[in-house]
Design a protein around this motif. Structure first.
Motif, PDB file in Angstrom:
ATOM      1  N   GLU A   1       0.798  -1.225   0.000  1.00 27.75           N
ATOM      2  CA  GLU A   1       0.000   0.000   0.000  1.00 27.75           C
ATOM      3  C   GLU A   1       0.830   1.275   0.000  1.00 27.75           C
ATOM      4  O   GLU A   1       0.499   2.248  -0.683  1.00 27.75           O
ATOM      5  N   SER A   2       1.907   1.305   0.765  1.00 27.59           N
ATOM      6  CA  SER A   2       2.668   2.555   0.884  1.00 27.59           C
ATOM      7  C   SER A   2       4.146   2.291   1.119  1.00 27.59           C
ATOM      8  O   SER A   2       4.541   1.216   1.592  1.00 27.59           O
ATOM      9  N   LYS A   3       4.938   3.278   0.782  1.00 24.38           N
ATOM     10  CA  LYS A   3       6.375   3.177   0.983  1.00 24.38           C
ATOM     11  C   LYS A   3       6.710   3.237   2.467  1.00 24.38           C
ATOM     12  O   LYS A   3       5.979   3.838   3.242  1.00 24.38           O
ATOM     13  N   GLY A   4       7.837   2.633   2.802  1.00 27.17           N
ATOM     14  CA  GLY A   4       8.285   2.689   4.185  1.00 27.17           C
ATOM     15  C   GLY A   4       8.434   1.307   4.801  1.00 27.17           C
ATOM     16  O   GLY A   4       8.052   0.301   4.201  1.00 27.17           O
ATOM     17  N   PRO A   5       8.965   1.252   6.000  1.00 30.45           N
ATOM     18  CA  PRO A   5       9.166  -0.026   6.676  1.00 30.45           C
ATOM     19  C   PRO A   5       7.843  -0.653   7.093  1.00 30.45           C
ATOM     20  O   PRO A   5       6.828   0.037   7.259  1.00 30.45           O
ATOM     21  N   ILE A   6       7.846  -1.958   7.285  1.00 30.18           N
ATOM     22  CA  ILE A   6       6.653  -2.679   7.732  1.00 30.18           C
ATOM     23  C   ILE A   6       6.440  -2.455   9.227  1.00 30.18           C
ATOM     24  O   ILE A   6       5.327  -2.225   9.684  1.00 30.18           O
ATOM     25  N   PHE A   7       7.533  -2.531   9.973  1.00 28.53           N
ATOM     26  CA  PHE A   7       7.472  -2.347  11.424  1.00 28.53           C
ATOM     27  C   PHE A   7       8.123  -1.019  11.805  1.00 28.53           C
ATOM     28  O   PHE A   7       8.910  -0.464  11.029  1.00 28.53           O
ATOM     29  N   TYR A   8       7.790  -0.524  12.977  1.00 20.93           N
ATOM     30  CA  TYR A   8       8.531   0.610  13.492  1.00 20.93           C
ATOM     31  C   TYR A   8       8.653   0.500  14.999  1.00 20.93           C
ATOM     32  O   TYR A   8       7.832  -0.130  15.670  1.00 20.93           O
ATOM     33  N   LYS A   9       9.728   1.062  15.498  1.00 23.90           N
ATOM     34  CA  LYS A   9       9.984   1.066  16.934  1.00 23.90           C
ATOM     35  C   LYS A   9       9.769   2.474  17.466  1.00 23.90           C
ATOM     36  O   LYS A   9      10.089   3.448  16.790  1.00 23.90           O
ATOM     37  N   GLN A  10       9.249   2.545  18.669  1.00 21.22           N
ATOM     38  CA  GLN A  10       8.992   3.859  19.260  1.00 21.22           C
ATOM     39  C   GLN A  10       9.235   3.783  20.764  1.00 21.22           C
ATOM     40  O   GLN A  10       8.807   2.829  21.423  1.00 21.22           O
ATOM     41  N   GLU A  11       9.917   4.796  21.293  1.00 21.78           N
ATOM     42  CA  GLU A  11      10.234   4.814  22.715  1.00 21.78           C
ATOM     43  C   GLU A  11       8.980   5.074  23.543  1.00 21.78           C
ATOM     44  O   GLU A  11       8.182   5.950  23.226  1.00 21.78           O
ATOM     45  N   ARG A  12       8.809   4.296  24.602  1.00 23.89           N
ATOM     46  CA  ARG A  12       7.666   4.446  25.492  1.00 23.89           C
ATOM     47  C   ARG A  12       8.139   4.392  26.946  1.00 23.89           C
ATOM     48  O   ARG A  12       9.261   3.982  27.239  1.00 23.89           O
ATOM     49  N   VAL A  13       7.252   4.804  27.850  1.00 27.25           N
ATOM     50  CA  VAL A  13       7.549   4.801  29.279  1.00 27.25           C
ATOM     51  C   VAL A  13       6.876   3.591  29.910  1.00 27.25           C
ATOM     52  O   VAL A  13       5.667   3.399  29.790  1.00 27.25           O
ATOM     53  N   GLY A  14       7.677   2.760  30.594  1.00 26.37           N
ATOM     54  CA  GLY A  14       7.163   1.558  31.211  1.00 26.37           C
ATOM     55  C   GLY A  14       7.006   1.685  32.711  1.00 26.37           C
ATOM     56  O   GLY A  14       6.940   2.791  33.262  1.00 26.37           O
ATOM     57  N   ILE A  15       6.975   0.561  33.387  1.00 21.89           N
ATOM     58  CA  ILE A  15       6.767   0.517  34.826  1.00 21.89           C
ATOM     59  C   ILE A  15       7.838   1.326  35.556  1.00 21.89           C
ATOM     60  O   ILE A  15       9.020   1.272  35.217  1.00 21.89           O
ATOM     61  N   ASN A  16       7.398   2.119  36.503  1.00 18.05           N
ATOM     62  CA  ASN A  16       8.272   2.975  37.308  1.00 18.05           C
ATOM     63  C   ASN A  16       9.107   3.952  36.463  1.00 18.05           C
ATOM     64  O   ASN A  16      10.192   4.373  36.874  1.00 18.05           O
ATOM     65  N   GLY A  17       8.599   4.295  35.277  1.00 17.62           N
ATOM     66  CA  GLY A  17       9.271   5.281  34.441  1.00 17.62           C
ATOM     67  C   GLY A  17      10.399   4.734  33.586  1.00 17.62           C
ATOM     68  O   GLY A  17      11.092   5.509  32.921  1.00 17.62           O
TER      69      GLY A  17
END
Length: 207
Positions: free
Chosen positions: A51-67
């Motif tokens: 459907e579109s250009k670009g990677p299939i997966f992507y990673k993104q920083e998130r905040v987990g338990i206790n920061g």
């Protein structure tokens, strides 16, 4: 909101024992989940690429338990230039979302690769949705106590996810997450899991 006694209840022996059990439950169910859903992930990986250009997966920083910071893995549901004007919180009918992306977001299929995060112990199957660091800081400034939702591991699905949606407000999300933390139990987790399965199968996404 939760009062102090309810927040402290998460440290009781019964809840502590359940959280230990939940960690083992998360690992084995995530392992089975990856095996079962791998054909679905492969199918939509192909569709995303077509459907579109670009990677299939992507990673993104998130905040987990206790920061604690970690990176989630998702199937890409937006165009590759989605944040050319800076980070934005996803909204209802977001124009940055592709056609395939709209479907996999509605059915939560885009979240399936995060089973790997569950296997690594960074996430639970059920818990508050992990936010990006800049949004966590912003929401905590606007809504004091927003970081209370970091008392437990973030989840692939959760009370807020099945009762809210992508366009839920930060305040409403906090209220739902704190309700979950105060009532955390096997019965509630099973209810959320069954409701999530129904959403994935029927496509009847949360409000």
């Amino acid at each position: 909101m939760l009062d102090e006694s309810t927040i402290n209840s998460i440290n009781t022996p019964s809840v502590y024992r359940y959280l230990i059990f939940k960690s083992f439950f998360d690992f084995f169910l995530a392992l089975i989940g990856i095996i079962i859903t791998s054909p679905v992930i492969i199918l939509f990986s192909i569709l995303i690429k077509l459907e579109s250009k670009g990677p299939i997966f992507y990673k993104q920083e998130r905040v987990g338990i206790n920061g604690k910071l970690f990176y989630i893995v998702k199937l890409r549901s937006m165009f590759i230039n989605a944040e050319e004007n800076g980070a934005q919180w996803a909204s209802k009918n977001d124009p940055r979302v592709t056609r395939i992306g709209s479907f996999i977001r509605k059915t939560r299929i885009d979240e399936l690769p995060q089973l790997l995060n569950v296997l690594k112990g960074e996430m639970s199957l059920i818990g508050p949705r992990p936010e990006r660091p800049m949004f966590t800081e912003k929401f905590n400034d606007e809504i004091p106590g927003f970081t209370k939702r970091l008392m437990v591991k973030p989840g692939l699905t959760g009370w807020a996810q099945v009762n809210g949606g992508y366009d839920i407000t930060a305040k409403h999300k906090l209220e739902l997450d704190l309700f979950y933390i105060g009532k955390i139990s096997l019965k509630l987790d099973m209810y959320i899991l069954l409701k999530t399965i129904r959403i994935v199968i029927t496509g009847d996404g949360a409000r």
